[in-house]
Design a protein around this motif. Structure first.
Motif, PDB file in Angstrom:
ATOM      1  N   ASP A  38       2.539   6.953  -9.450  1.00 22.94           N
ATOM      2  CA  ASP A  38       1.391   7.446 -10.206  1.00 22.94           C
ATOM      3  C   ASP A  38       0.680   6.321 -10.936  1.00 22.94           C
ATOM      4  OD1 ASP A  38       1.503  10.105  -9.485  1.00 22.94           O
ATOM      5  OD2 ASP A  38       2.886  10.623 -11.095  1.00 22.94           O
ATOM      6  N   ASN A  39       1.401   5.585 -11.734  1.00 19.75           N
ATOM      7  CA  ASN A  39       0.808   4.471 -12.478  1.00 19.75           C
ATOM      8  C   ASN A  39       0.900   3.217 -11.618  1.00 19.75           C
ATOM      9  OD1 ASN A  39       0.336   6.118 -14.719  1.00 19.75           O
ATOM     10  ND2 ASN A  39       2.425   5.816 -15.444  1.00 19.75           N
ATOM     11  N   ASN A  40      -0.046   3.088 -10.697  1.00 19.14           N
ATOM     12  CA  ASN A  40       0.056   2.047  -9.676  1.00 19.14           C
ATOM     13  C   ASN A  40      -1.018   0.966  -9.803  1.00 19.14           C
ATOM     14  OD1 ASN A  40      -2.181   3.441  -8.837  1.00 19.14           O
ATOM     15  ND2 ASN A  40      -1.337   4.071  -6.875  1.00 19.14           N
ATOM     16  N   GLU A  41      -1.643   0.860 -10.979  1.00 21.41           N
ATOM     17  CA  GLU A  41      -2.730  -0.108 -11.132  1.00 21.41           C
ATOM     18  C   GLU A  41      -2.283  -1.535 -10.823  1.00 21.41           C
ATOM     19  OE1 GLU A  41      -1.910   2.048 -13.709  1.00 21.41           O
ATOM     20  OE2 GLU A  41      -3.483   3.531 -13.302  1.00 21.41           O
ATOM     21  N   ASP A  42      -1.120  -1.930 -11.329  1.00 21.77           N
ATOM     22  CA  ASP A  42      -0.625  -3.282 -11.089  1.00 21.77           C
ATOM     23  C   ASP A  42      -0.400  -3.537  -9.596  1.00 21.77           C
ATOM     24  OD1 ASP A  42      -0.691  -3.851 -13.783  1.00 21.77           O
ATOM     25  OD2 ASP A  42       1.446  -3.437 -14.100  1.00 21.77           O
ATOM     26  N   LYS A  99      -4.805  -6.049  -3.694  1.00 28.47           N
ATOM     27  CA  LYS A  99      -6.104  -6.721  -3.544  1.00 28.47           C
ATOM     28  C   LYS A  99      -5.916  -8.230  -3.468  1.00 28.47           C
ATOM     29  CE  LYS A  99      -8.750  -3.102  -5.690  1.00 28.47           C
ATOM     30  NZ  LYS A  99     -10.133  -2.813  -5.481  1.00 28.47           N
ATOM     31  N   GLU A 137       0.837  -1.205   0.000  1.00 24.73           N
ATOM     32  CA  GLU A 137       0.000   0.000   0.000  1.00 24.73           C
ATOM     33  C   GLU A 137       0.869   1.251   0.000  1.00 24.73           C
ATOM     34  OE1 GLU A 137      -3.519   2.115   2.622  1.00 24.73           O
ATOM     35  OE2 GLU A 137      -3.018   0.030   3.012  1.00 24.73           O
ATOM     36  N   ALA A 167       2.271   1.695  -3.430  1.00 26.24           N
ATOM     37  CA  ALA A 167       1.239   2.186  -4.355  1.00 26.24           C
ATOM     38  C   ALA A 167       0.991   3.679  -4.155  1.00 26.24           C
ATOM     39  CB  ALA A 167      -0.051   1.393  -4.162  1.00 26.24           C
ATOM     40  N   ILE A 193      -1.970  -2.070  -7.161  1.00 24.10           N
ATOM     41  CA  ILE A 193      -3.277  -2.147  -6.501  1.00 24.10           C
ATOM     42  C   ILE A 193      -3.878  -3.534  -6.704  1.00 24.10           C
ATOM     43  CG2 ILE A 193      -5.647  -1.250  -6.560  1.00 24.10           C
ATOM     44  CD1 ILE A 193      -4.382   1.536  -6.858  1.00 24.10           C
ATOM     45  N   TYR A 194      -3.708  -4.102  -7.902  1.00 27.69           N
ATOM     46  CA  TYR A 194      -4.179  -5.475  -8.127  1.00 27.69           C
ATOM     47  C   TYR A 194      -3.439  -6.454  -7.216  1.00 27.69           C
ATOM     48  CZ  TYR A 194      -6.813  -3.972 -12.225  1.00 27.69           C
ATOM     49  OH  TYR A 194      -7.704  -3.364 -13.055  1.00 27.69           O
ATOM     50  N   CYS A 195      -2.131  -6.269  -7.075  1.00 26.43           N
ATOM     51  CA  CYS A 195      -1.349  -7.123  -6.168  1.00 26.43           C
ATOM     52  C   CYS A 195      -1.838  -6.969  -4.729  1.00 26.43           C
ATOM     53  CB  CYS A 195       0.131  -6.765  -6.229  1.00 26.43           C
ATOM     54  SG  CYS A 195       0.951  -7.216  -7.750  1.00 26.43           S
TER      55      CYS A 195
END
Length: 157
Positions: free
Chosen positions: A136-140, A146, A129, A132, A142-144
């Motif tokens: 800025d580009n933290n989508e991957d 989750k 967390e 993340a 955030i998936y990890c």
């Protein structure tokens, strides 16, 4: 010493909090008093959150501190891309919070020696967390995050 520390260490948590929350220092002679006003537009409850962090920054059990630090970073994050004449103070506060997360995690390693898998996974989720919140580009990430959180739920069940 406190003044020297504040001047030479922009990432120092105590001085970063003081700069954002405002303070008044009395001075004499050529060291005239200083008054720093609080940064405007801070979320409600943010001062209390920073007080909690300051109060618990040296705690041996770091879990509550880490949660507070990450909550503070989450509250601060939407303010960083906004125009603000005190953006430097907000950035230094975010850097100081991030640095304190790292220090607290390092201090919490000893706790993990005999910890349950759930606790280890929880610490991993806190580190993810924080990472993340630093990108800025933290989508991957955030998936990890989750995925780790759902794994932790399954381990508890």
């Amino acid at each position: 010493m406190r003044t020297l520390k504040a001047v030479h260490s922009g990432a120092d948590l105590e001085s970063a909090i003081a700069n954002c929350m405002g303070y008044k220092a009395e001075g004499q002679g050529f060291m005239v008093g200083v008054q720093i006003n609080p940064v405007s537009g801070l979320p409600s409850g943010f001062p209390e959150l920073l007080q909690f962090v300051s109060k618990h920054v040296e705690d041996k059990n770091v879990e509550a501190l880490l949660e507070g630090l990450l909550e503070a970073r989450q509250e601060l994050r939407p303010l960083l891309p906004q125009p603000n004449n005190r953006l430097r103070d907000l950035l230094f506060l975010d850097i100081a919070l991030d640095s304190t997360v790292r220090t607290a995690v390092e201090r919490g390693y000893e706790e993990l020696n005999n910890a349950s898998p759930e606790k280890i996974m929880y610490f991993i989720s806190l580190v993810l967390e924080n990472l993340a919140l630093s990108m800025d580009n933290n989508e991957d990430l955030i998936y990890c995050l989750k995925g780790v959180e759902s794994s932790t739920k399954h381990v508890k069940d």
